[in-house]
Design a protein around this motif. Structure first.
Motif, PDB file in Angstrom:
ATOM      1  N   ASP A 183      33.730  24.561  12.186  1.00 51.78           N
ATOM      2  CA  ASP A 183      33.783  22.987  12.815  1.00 51.78           C
ATOM      3  C   ASP A 183      35.397  22.614  12.698  1.00 51.78           C
ATOM      4  O   ASP A 183      35.982  22.970  11.745  1.00 51.78           O
ATOM      5  CB  ASP A 183      33.177  22.146  12.181  1.00 51.78           C
ATOM      6  CG  ASP A 183      32.768  20.850  12.978  1.00 51.78           C
ATOM      7  OD1 ASP A 183      31.547  20.717  13.431  1.00 51.78           O
ATOM      8  OD2 ASP A 183      33.672  20.078  13.331  1.00 51.78           O
ATOM      9  N   ARG A 234      32.903  18.076   7.931  1.00 48.29           N
ATOM     10  CA  ARG A 234      31.629  18.498   8.505  1.00 48.29           C
ATOM     11  C   ARG A 234      31.301  19.906   8.070  1.00 48.29           C
ATOM     12  O   ARG A 234      30.060  20.074   7.712  1.00 48.29           O
ATOM     13  CB  ARG A 234      31.653  18.324   9.946  1.00 48.29           C
ATOM     14  CG  ARG A 234      31.546  16.884  10.456  1.00 48.29           C
ATOM     15  CD  ARG A 234      31.187  16.980  11.817  1.00 48.29           C
ATOM     16  NE  ARG A 234      30.955  15.620  12.465  1.00 48.29           N
ATOM     17  CZ  ARG A 234      30.457  15.432  13.758  1.00 48.29           C
ATOM     18  NH1 ARG A 234      30.183  16.140  14.651  1.00 48.29           N
ATOM     19  NH2 ARG A 234      30.142  14.361  13.960  1.00 48.29           N
ATOM     20  N   ASN A 275      28.758  20.133  25.388  1.00 44.50           N
ATOM     21  CA  ASN A 275      28.311  20.613  26.432  1.00 44.50           C
ATOM     22  C   ASN A 275      29.444  21.639  27.010  1.00 44.50           C
ATOM     23  O   ASN A 275      28.939  22.763  27.670  1.00 44.50           O
ATOM     24  CB  ASN A 275      27.486  19.794  27.268  1.00 44.50           C
ATOM     25  CG  ASN A 275      26.362  18.913  26.766  1.00 44.50           C
ATOM     26  OD1 ASN A 275      25.840  19.339  25.503  1.00 44.50           O
ATOM     27  ND2 ASN A 275      26.029  18.003  27.584  1.00 44.50           N
ATOM     28  N   HIS A 289      30.004  25.050  25.813  1.00 42.03           N
ATOM     29  CA  HIS A 289      28.546  25.815  25.508  1.00 42.03           C
ATOM     30  C   HIS A 289      28.636  27.215  26.373  1.00 42.03           C
ATOM     31  O   HIS A 289      28.791  28.473  25.636  1.00 42.03           O
ATOM     32  CB  HIS A 289      27.318  25.329  26.222  1.00 42.03           C
ATOM     33  CG  HIS A 289      26.712  24.217  25.339  1.00 42.03           C
ATOM     34  ND1 HIS A 289      25.493  23.700  25.609  1.00 42.03           N
ATOM     35  CD2 HIS A 289      27.077  23.775  24.209  1.00 42.03           C
ATOM     36  CE1 HIS A 289      25.311  22.773  24.814  1.00 42.03           C
ATOM     37  NE2 HIS A 289      26.131  22.750  23.842  1.00 42.03           N
ATOM     38  N   THR A 303      31.509  12.992  18.790  1.00 41.14           N
ATOM     39  CA  THR A 303      32.850  12.919  18.802  1.00 41.14           C
ATOM     40  C   THR A 303      33.414  12.480  20.150  1.00 41.14           C
ATOM     41  O   THR A 303      34.824  12.482  20.324  1.00 41.14           O
ATOM     42  CB  THR A 303      33.264  14.169  18.329  1.00 41.14           C
ATOM     43  OG1 THR A 303      32.994  15.058  19.082  1.00 41.14           O
ATOM     44  CG2 THR A 303      33.011  14.447  16.860  1.00 41.14           C
ATOM     45  N   TRP A 349      32.588  12.530  23.301  1.00 37.71           N
ATOM     46  CA  TRP A 349      32.515  13.478  24.759  1.00 37.71           C
ATOM     47  C   TRP A 349      31.138  13.077  25.418  1.00 37.71           C
ATOM     48  O   TRP A 349      31.041  13.576  26.707  1.00 37.71           O
ATOM     49  CB  TRP A 349      32.517  14.928  24.627  1.00 37.71           C
ATOM     50  CG  TRP A 349      31.411  15.279  23.542  1.00 37.71           C
ATOM     51  CD1 TRP A 349      31.528  15.539  22.147  1.00 37.71           C
ATOM     52  CD2 TRP A 349      30.095  15.827  23.985  1.00 37.71           C
ATOM     53  NE1 TRP A 349      30.239  15.811  21.582  1.00 37.71           N
ATOM     54  CE2 TRP A 349      29.339  16.040  22.519  1.00 37.71           C
ATOM     55  CE3 TRP A 349      29.409  16.039  25.022  1.00 37.71           C
ATOM     56  CZ2 TRP A 349      28.213  16.484  22.648  1.00 37.71           C
ATOM     57  CZ3 TRP A 349      28.263  16.304  25.079  1.00 37.71           C
ATOM     58  CH2 TRP A 349      27.477  16.708  23.644  1.00 37.71           C
TER      59      TRP A 349
HETATM   60  N1  LIG Z   1      18.517  19.510  20.467  1.00 34.91           N
HETATM   61  C1  LIG Z   1      18.575  18.359  20.090  1.00 34.91           C
HETATM   62  O1  LIG Z   1      17.868  17.264  19.793  1.00 34.91           O
HETATM   63  C2  LIG Z   1      20.049  17.844  20.034  1.00 34.91           C
HETATM   64  C3  LIG Z   1      20.364  16.646  19.169  1.00 34.91           C
HETATM   65  C4  LIG Z   1      21.802  16.366  19.181  1.00 34.91           C
HETATM   66  C5  LIG Z   1      23.008  17.176  19.826  1.00 34.91           C
HETATM   67  N2  LIG Z   1      22.405  18.252  20.738  1.00 34.91           N
HETATM   68  C6  LIG Z   1      23.337  18.939  21.451  1.00 34.91           C
HETATM   69  O2  LIG Z   1      24.178  19.531  20.344  1.00 34.91           O
HETATM   70  C7  LIG Z   1      25.381  19.786  20.816  1.00 34.91           C
HETATM   71  C8  LIG Z   1      26.575  19.008  19.662  1.00 34.91           C
HETATM   72  O3  LIG Z   1      26.025  17.664  19.936  1.00 34.91           O
HETATM   73  P1  LIG Z   1      26.425  16.624  18.474  1.00 34.91           P
HETATM   74  O4  LIG Z   1      25.835  15.502  18.545  1.00 34.91           O
HETATM   75  O5  LIG Z   1      26.346  17.678  17.307  1.00 34.91           O
HETATM   76  O6  LIG Z   1      28.160  16.301  19.058  1.00 34.91           O
HETATM   77  P2  LIG Z   1      29.153  15.965  18.011  1.00 34.91           P
HETATM   78  O7  LIG Z   1      30.327  15.675  18.875  1.00 34.91           O
HETATM   79  O8  LIG Z   1      28.723  15.232  16.803  1.00 34.91           O
HETATM   80  O9  LIG Z   1      29.666  17.411  17.277  1.00 34.91           O
HETATM   81  C9  LIG Z   1      30.274  18.368  17.909  1.00 34.91           C
HETATM   82  C10 LIG Z   1      31.103  19.235  16.735  1.00 34.91           C
HETATM   83  O10 LIG Z   1      31.868  20.270  17.449  1.00 34.91           O
HETATM   84  C11 LIG Z   1      32.920  20.547  17.085  1.00 34.91           C
HETATM   85  N3  LIG Z   1      34.063  21.361  17.737  1.00 34.91           N
HETATM   86  C12 LIG Z   1      34.455  20.897  19.056  1.00 34.91           C
HETATM   87  N4  LIG Z   1      35.099  22.178  19.464  1.00 34.91           N
HETATM   88  C13 LIG Z   1      34.990  22.917  18.393  1.00 34.91           C
HETATM   89  C14 LIG Z   1      35.745  24.348  18.436  1.00 34.91           C
HETATM   90  N5  LIG Z   1      36.402  24.648  19.472  1.00 34.91           N
HETATM   91  N6  LIG Z   1      35.725  25.236  17.306  1.00 34.91           N
HETATM   92  C15 LIG Z   1      34.632  24.553  16.292  1.00 34.91           C
HETATM   93  N7  LIG Z   1      34.074  23.248  16.243  1.00 34.91           N
HETATM   94  C16 LIG Z   1      34.472  22.501  17.360  1.00 34.91           C
HETATM   95  C17 LIG Z   1      33.460  19.372  16.504  1.00 34.91           C
HETATM   96  O11 LIG Z   1      34.392  19.161  15.592  1.00 34.91           O
HETATM   97  C18 LIG Z   1      32.318  18.275  16.100  1.00 34.91           C
HETATM   98  O12 LIG Z   1      32.121  18.365  14.819  1.00 34.91           O
HETATM   99  C19 LIG Z   1      25.339  18.963  22.340  1.00 34.91           C
HETATM  100  O13 LIG Z   1      25.255  20.039  23.441  1.00 34.91           O
HETATM  101  C20 LIG Z   1      24.143  18.215  22.383  1.00 34.91           C
HETATM  102  O14 LIG Z   1      23.713  18.040  23.523  1.00 34.91           O
HETATM  103  C21 LIG Z   1      21.101  18.476  20.591  1.00 34.91           C
END
Ligand SMILES: NC(=O)c1ccc[n+]([C@@H]2O[C@H](COP(=O)([O-])OP(=O)(O)OC[C@H]3O[C@@H](n4cnc5c(N)ncnc54)[C@H](O)[C@@H]3O)[C@@H](O)[C@H]2O)c1
Length: 327
Positions: free
Chosen positions: A19, A24, A59, A62, A147, A149
């Motif tokens: 991360d 985190r 997203n 991904h 964060t 997006w």
């Molecule tokens: N299934 C579910 O119920 C559910 C719930 C929440 C989120 N999600 C999905 O999970 C994904 C993440 O959501 P979130 O709420 O955790 O977002 P978030 O913005 O809170 O976290 C994203 C994390 O990715 C990290 N990151 C970004 N670029 C990176 C890289 N190149 N290398 C390493 N780390 C990197 C950031 O530092 C951040 O900590 C999304 O696709 C969201 O749709 C799903």
């Protein structure tokens, strides 16, 4: 949730976490005794000791990260929604097939207790020929920012429809038996810009409504919102399944409930459905483990992720064109 799921499912050792935000990753390391950390996802993928990864990134990352992981010979669980476009989802499905690795989407709603119980009852034919699912997930107030997006189309691919809609639509489609979609009619709104603090961009929908048609005369109604004016008691989920001889309500305080033996008056019998013992992320990770061991096929895998993205894309297209669109 993924980390806990792996540890509870068994058969996995969590080797590393990546991360960009040090706090985190350190929190995860401390919680789950994870020995190794990376800042960048791509550095973790270069670690040859690692066999499988969870991609829980914004997203728009991904597709590139999943493609890189598959190229590096790793099995992948990718968070929902699969990608930001059907084109990306197709590339991901093709890459998993080409590299002969597992690609499983984290469709956690398929693995919940209520949902698994409903699916089992449908598979056993308790509701007869299931032809329509009405699914709703409306938050009264709850625009996710993450964060920064979620509300920015370039990075999220869409708003409430892609975020909550992906999960509810996937569940409804799963309960319906994954028929081939043929058409969608949808409408999306952005009604609550004042709830997103400046300067975070907000150019996506916060509510969406759709009806989808499928082969063999099946259909889904979908309603989702990050924010909508509704009384607090309407905040949450509803999923109702209609069949030729019965119906199922997935979310009730008693768990999933089957209604059958309908009398001409409409009176019926109510049967609460028992959930299985393993549910949610432990069930998802157990399925991942079974797929890696070639005892199961990933569901939803690459092809299902593609169909889901095609359905969501068609709803947005329908909104833009003001008419129904073929899928
Ligand atoms: N299934 C579910 O119920 C559910 C719930 C929440 C989120 N999600 C999905 O999970 C994904 C993440 O959501 P979130 O709420 O955790 O977002 P978030 O913005 O809170 O976290 C994203 C994390 O990715 C990290 N990151 C970004 N670029 C990176 C890289 N190149 N290398 C390493 N780390 C990197 C950031 O530092 C951040 O900590 C999304 O696709 C969201 O749709 C799903």
């Amino acid at each position: 949730m993924h980390a806990r799921g792996y540890l509870s499912a068994g058969g996995f050792k969590i080797a590393a976490v990546a991360d960009l935000i040090p706090d985190r990753r350190r929190q995860l390391m401390a919680e789950h005794q994870i020995p190794c950390e990376y800042a960048e996802a791509e550095h973790l993928l270069a670690d040859r000791e690692i066999d499988a990864v969870s991609v829980c990134l914004p997203n728009h990352l991904h597709a590139p990260v999943v493609l890189a992981a598959l190229r590096a010979g790793k099995h992948v669980i990718c968070e929902q929604p699969p990608a930001i476009s059907p084109t990306e989802a197709r590339r991901m499905a093709d890459a998993a097939a080409k590299h002969n690795k597992i690609l499983l989407y984290a469709a956690q709603r398929r693995f919940g207790g209520h949902e698994q119980a409903a699916k089992l009852a449908i598979t056993k034919g308790f509701a007869g020929d299931v032809y329509h699912v009405r699914c709703v997930w409306t938050r009264t107030r709850g625009i996710p920012l993450g964060t920064g997006w979620f509300t920015h189309k370039e990075k999220s691919g869409g708003g409430a429809l892609l975020d909550m809609g992906a999960q509810m639509l996937d569940l409804a489609w799963f309960l319906l038996g994954q028929p081939k979609p043929t058409a969608a009619f949808g409408i999306a709104y952005r009604r609550f810009p004042q709830l997103v603090p400046q300067p975070i961009p907000f150019d996506v929908d916060d509510q969406a409504f759709a009806i989808l048609r499928f082969e063999n005369a099946k259909s889904i109604e979908l309603a989702v919102s990050w924010a909508i004016n509704q009384p607090q008691q309407q905040n949450g989920t509803a999923c109702r399944v209609y069949g030729s001889t019965g119906a199922i309500e997935v979310y009730t305080p008693k768990g999933a409930v089957l209604y059958r033996d309908f009398k001409p008056s409409g009176q019926c019998k109510e049967n609460p459905l028992k959930p299985p013992r393993t549910t949610h992320h432990p069930a998802l990770m157990r399925h991942f483990r079974d797929c890696i061991a070639a005892r199961a096929t990933p569901l939803p895998g690459g092809p299902e992720g593609l169909t889901l993205m095609q359905m969501l894309h068609a709803i947005y297209q329908s909104n833009d064109l003001g008419r129904s669109v073929s899928i």
